[in-house]
Design an enzyme around this catalytic site. Structure first.
Site, PDB file in Angstrom:
ATOM      1  N   ASP A  70       0.808  -1.213   0.000  1.00 34.25           N
ATOM      2  CA  ASP A  70       0.000   0.000   0.000  1.00 34.25           C
ATOM      3  C   ASP A  70       0.844   1.265   0.000  1.00 34.25           C
ATOM      4  O   ASP A  70       0.410   2.324  -0.441  1.00 34.25           O
ATOM      5  CB  ASP A  70      -0.942  -0.010   1.217  1.00 34.25           C
ATOM      6  CG  ASP A  70      -1.795   1.246   1.307  1.00 34.25           C
ATOM      7  OD1 ASP A  70      -2.510   1.525   0.332  1.00 34.25           O
ATOM      8  OD2 ASP A  70      -1.732   1.940   2.337  1.00 34.25           O
ATOM      9  N   HIS A  80      -7.100   5.649   3.320  1.00 37.72           N
ATOM     10  CA  HIS A  80      -7.333   6.774   2.418  1.00 37.72           C
ATOM     11  C   HIS A  80      -6.156   7.042   1.486  1.00 37.72           C
ATOM     12  O   HIS A  80      -6.226   7.940   0.654  1.00 37.72           O
ATOM     13  CB  HIS A  80      -7.615   8.041   3.230  1.00 37.72           C
ATOM     14  CG  HIS A  80      -8.800   7.901   4.135  1.00 37.72           C
ATOM     15  ND1 HIS A  80     -10.091   7.971   3.686  1.00 37.72           N
ATOM     16  CD2 HIS A  80      -8.878   7.657   5.468  1.00 37.72           C
ATOM     17  CE1 HIS A  80     -10.929   7.804   4.695  1.00 37.72           C
ATOM     18  NE2 HIS A  80     -10.212   7.598   5.794  1.00 37.72           N
ATOM     19  N   ARG A  81      -5.074   6.263   1.622  1.00 36.86           N
ATOM     20  CA  ARG A  81      -3.896   6.528   0.799  1.00 36.86           C
ATOM     21  C   ARG A  81      -4.211   6.347  -0.677  1.00 36.86           C
ATOM     22  O   ARG A  81      -3.708   7.102  -1.538  1.00 36.86           O
ATOM     23  CB  ARG A  81      -2.736   5.626   1.215  1.00 36.86           C
ATOM     24  CG  ARG A  81      -1.430   5.979   0.522  1.00 36.86           C
ATOM     25  CD  ARG A  81      -0.258   5.150   1.020  1.00 36.86           C
ATOM     26  NE  ARG A  81       0.211   5.626   2.318  1.00 36.86           N
ATOM     27  CZ  ARG A  81       0.177   4.918   3.431  1.00 36.86           C
ATOM     28  NH1 ARG A  81      -0.314   3.689   3.415  1.00 36.86           N
ATOM     29  NH2 ARG A  81       0.627   5.411   4.553  1.00 36.86           N
ATOM     30  N   ALA A  82      -5.047   5.379  -1.004  1.00 31.47           N
ATOM     31  CA  ALA A  82      -5.392   5.138  -2.406  1.00 31.47           C
ATOM     32  C   ALA A  82      -6.103   6.342  -3.015  1.00 31.47           C
ATOM     33  O   ALA A  82      -5.822   6.730  -4.160  1.00 31.47           O
ATOM     34  CB  ALA A  82      -6.273   3.893  -2.526  1.00 31.47           C
ATOM     35  N   THR A  86      -3.540   9.090  -3.604  1.00 30.32           N
ATOM     36  CA  THR A  86      -2.638   8.753  -4.708  1.00 30.32           C
ATOM     37  C   THR A  86      -3.345   8.873  -6.051  1.00 30.32           C
ATOM     38  O   THR A  86      -2.771   9.370  -7.026  1.00 30.32           O
ATOM     39  CB  THR A  86      -2.093   7.327  -4.536  1.00 30.32           C
ATOM     40  OG1 THR A  86      -1.437   7.217  -3.273  1.00 30.32           O
ATOM     41  CG2 THR A  86      -1.113   6.981  -5.651  1.00 30.32           C
TER      42      THR A  86
END
Length: 329
Positions: free
Chosen positions: A200, A281-283, A286
């Site tokens: 991730d 929430h990183r996706a 990104t």
């Protein structure tokens, strides 16, 4: 010193997803790097070196082991700050963008650098021996077979890549320097995968394999033979395409701060990650950065559905807990 010839980026055949993912990270290093999964012999390291070779030279403080940008006064290392105070200005020079390789045998000190504790504790001197992260600053850090690297080193590597700062502390003595680079990790899934938490942390992910089109494979052989016979002449043949690509990248870097993402596009990103069951929430973040970089690369100042499709293709597959149709199956 004899310079090893580098195969021209624009002469590379196929692997368009890999090339695009790398270009988008050059436009916005905040995307978080690229994980390249696939078999050996598919041009992974060749593509990285070829891209670095065509990028414009960067201006650095002459003699600085951390490649400080003389225009970025806030990001200067302690040595350059002290030098600026004493001399009033910093000597400058220009150099090519580096590709630094991290070997699997590297220790943590080799990666982050080491502090001379004796000098610090007995004489109050902060002596720091720069590591590979310092060498990679403002360039590429290439990690072959990243899945075989010890987890604690991968954690450290990804932490620094995300923060853009390398902070080293030993026995209460600390040292920090800027470490902003495009992280490129490669791996063969047959030799073991990365933990989901580490997967991730890579911004984008692409899967590469040998080309199945006989014509493309023949073209690779022909171009490689021509390159090995006369690298300079071969490179010159692709100069117009190379210069055009460099101009696009430079323009995109300047344009990206002006690119807007309409609110409906942000909602589309959120709904997509929710529907696919992506954790955290990183996706989302990104995808937004990738879409913005792609729009800038295409010469736009507003993100479109095409940009979102590209961002989804590059930023989501490695973050899925399951493939989209597994539940239906």
């Amino acid at each position: 010193m004899i310079k090893r010839p580098v195969f021209p980026f624009t002469a590379l055949v196929g692997q368009e997803e890999m090339k695009l993912a790398l270009i988008l990270n050059v436009i916005d290093p905040g995307i978080g790097g690229v994980l390249i999964r696939g078999e050996k012999g598919t041009g992974k390291s060749t593509v990285v070196r070829a891209l670095a070779d065509i990028l414009p030279e960067i201006e650095v403080v002459e003699g600085c082991p951390f490649s400080c940008d003389p225009e970025d006064l806030q990001g200067l290392c302690p040595h350059c700050r002290e030098r600026l105070e004493q001399e009033g200005q910093l000597p400058r020079t220009r150099r090519k963008v580096r590709v630094v390789e991290l070997p699997l045998s590297a220790t943590e000190d080799r990666l982050v650098g080491s502090l001379d504790l004796e000098a610090a504790l007995t004489r109050g001197e902060r002596r720091f021996e720069p590591g590979l992260l310092a060498a990679a600053h403002r360039g590429f850090l290439y990690v072959d077979e990243v899945n075989l690297l010890p987890d604690h080193l991968v954690d450290t590597l990804l932490d620094v890549a995300a923060m853009g700062v390398n902070f080293v502390e030993r026995e209460g003595v600390s040292f920090a320097h800027a470490a902003r680079f495009v992280l490129v990790g490669t791996m063969n899934p047959e030799e073991g995968d990365l933990r989901p938490q580490l997967l991730d942390r890579f911004g984008l992910c692409v899967t590469v394999e040998g080309l199945k089109d006989p014509r493309a494979r023949v073209l690779i052989m022909e171009r490689w033979e021509e390159f090995t016979r006369d690298p300079e002449r071969f490179t010159e043949r692709f100069r117009p395409e190379t210069e055009a690509l460099v101009s696009r990248i430079v323009a995109a870097r300047e344009r990206i701060s002006e690119v807007e993402i309409p609110e409906e596009m942000l909602y589309a990103i959120a709904k997509k990650t929710i529907s696919l069951g992506v954790d955290g929430h990183r996706a989302d973040l990104t995808m937004a950065r990738t879409a913005r970089a792609h729009a800038a690369f295409q010469g736009r100042t507003r993100v479109t559905e095409e940009d979102l499709r590209v961002a989804e293709r590059l930023a989501l597959p490695h973050r899925l807990r399951r493939q989209p149709f597994d539940e239906l199956a």
